[in-house]
Design a protein around this motif. Structure first.
Motif, PDB file in Angstrom:
ATOM      1  N   GLN A  91       0.828  -1.201   0.000  1.00 20.62           N
ATOM      2  CA  GLN A  91       0.000   0.000   0.000  1.00 20.62           C
ATOM      3  C   GLN A  91       0.866   1.256   0.000  1.00 20.62           C
ATOM      4  N   SER A  92       1.948   1.239   0.774  1.00 25.07           N
ATOM      5  CA  SER A  92       2.789   2.431   0.821  1.00 25.07           C
ATOM      6  C   SER A  92       3.504   2.642  -0.509  1.00 25.07           C
ATOM      7  N   SER A 122       0.919   4.077  -2.753  1.00 25.41           N
ATOM      8  CA  SER A 122       0.665   5.443  -2.321  1.00 25.41           C
ATOM      9  C   SER A 122       1.786   6.378  -2.776  1.00 25.41           C
ATOM     10  N   LYS A 137       1.499   9.474  -5.379  1.00 29.56           N
ATOM     11  CA  LYS A 137       1.952  10.802  -4.979  1.00 29.56           C
ATOM     12  C   LYS A 137       2.930  11.358  -6.018  1.00 29.56           C
ATOM     13  N   LYS A 164     -10.386   5.883   0.571  1.00 30.93           N
ATOM     14  CA  LYS A 164      -9.410   6.313  -0.440  1.00 30.93           C
ATOM     15  C   LYS A 164      -9.251   7.817  -0.381  1.00 30.93           C
ATOM     16  N   LYS A 222      -7.277   8.810   2.668  1.00 34.04           N
ATOM     17  CA  LYS A 222      -5.859   8.484   2.487  1.00 34.04           C
ATOM     18  C   LYS A 222      -5.153   9.586   1.693  1.00 34.04           C
TER      19      LYS A 222
END
Length: 187
Positions: A13-14, A17, A21, A183, A186
């Motif tokens: 997930q990171s 993410s 980004k 979402k 987040k």
């Protein structure tokens, strides 16, 4: 096949993410580089900051121009003093050779020109001091501020990228769907 439906681990997930980004930050950089129109509300919210940045860039440019002008002024001041001094010596020398009434005028004018050249050269020291002070200000304050501005611009680009991301996610947002709401949080 069963692992496809299992929830993603925290590391995965990171990574996702971080990739998202970076994508939105890159998109913001491209928008800025290509000159495409940005969201008017985001641009308006930065109006005060942009005005301050204009003042800074004006100070930066003015310091550079002032240093150039002072240097040119010193060069021309030295050249003028040298020419004036040479003319004064020439007139004093000619006064010694001349036996007429013009002798006194040439001698007085020569002495005045030599004195004027010395006084003009006296301006060199304060001008050098001014040049040093402006150079120090430019090298320290302006360059430090420029580094801070560069970091701020990077943060602003990341922030605007995040706003683009949020705008994109919010357009698809259905508050009744828990997964979409998570979402959005987040982002």
């Amino acid at each position: 096949m069963d692992s496809f439906w299992q929830p993603k681990s925290e590391d995965e997930q990171s990574v996702v993410s971080r990739m998202q980004k970076k994508y939105w930050k890159t998109k913001q950089v491209l928008i800025k580089a290509t000159g495409k129109k940005e969201d008017e509300h985001v641009v308006a919210s930065d109006a005060e900051l942009d005005a301050k940045l204009e003042v800074f860039h004006s100070i930066q440019e003015t310091c550079t121009e002032l240093l150039k002008i002072v240097e040119k002024y010193q060069q021309r001041l030295n050249a003028l003093s040298e020419e004036e001094n040479e003319l004064g010596f020439f007139l004093k020398f000619q006064a010694e050779q001349d036996g007429t009434q013009a002798r006194k005028m040439m001698d007085a004018t020569g002495k005045t020109l030599c004195s004027s050249a010395k006084q003009r050269l006296a301006l060199y020291t304060p001008l050098t001091r001014l040049e040093q002070e402006v150079a120090t200000f430019s090298q320290r304050a302006v360059s430090d501020t420029l580094m801070t501005i560069n970091r701020m611009e990077q943060a602003r680009t990341e922030y605007r990228g995040a706003l683009l991301w949020m705008k994109d996610v919010s357009q698809e947002l259905d508050p009744d769907t828990y997964k979409q709401l998570e979402k959005f949080r987040k982002v």
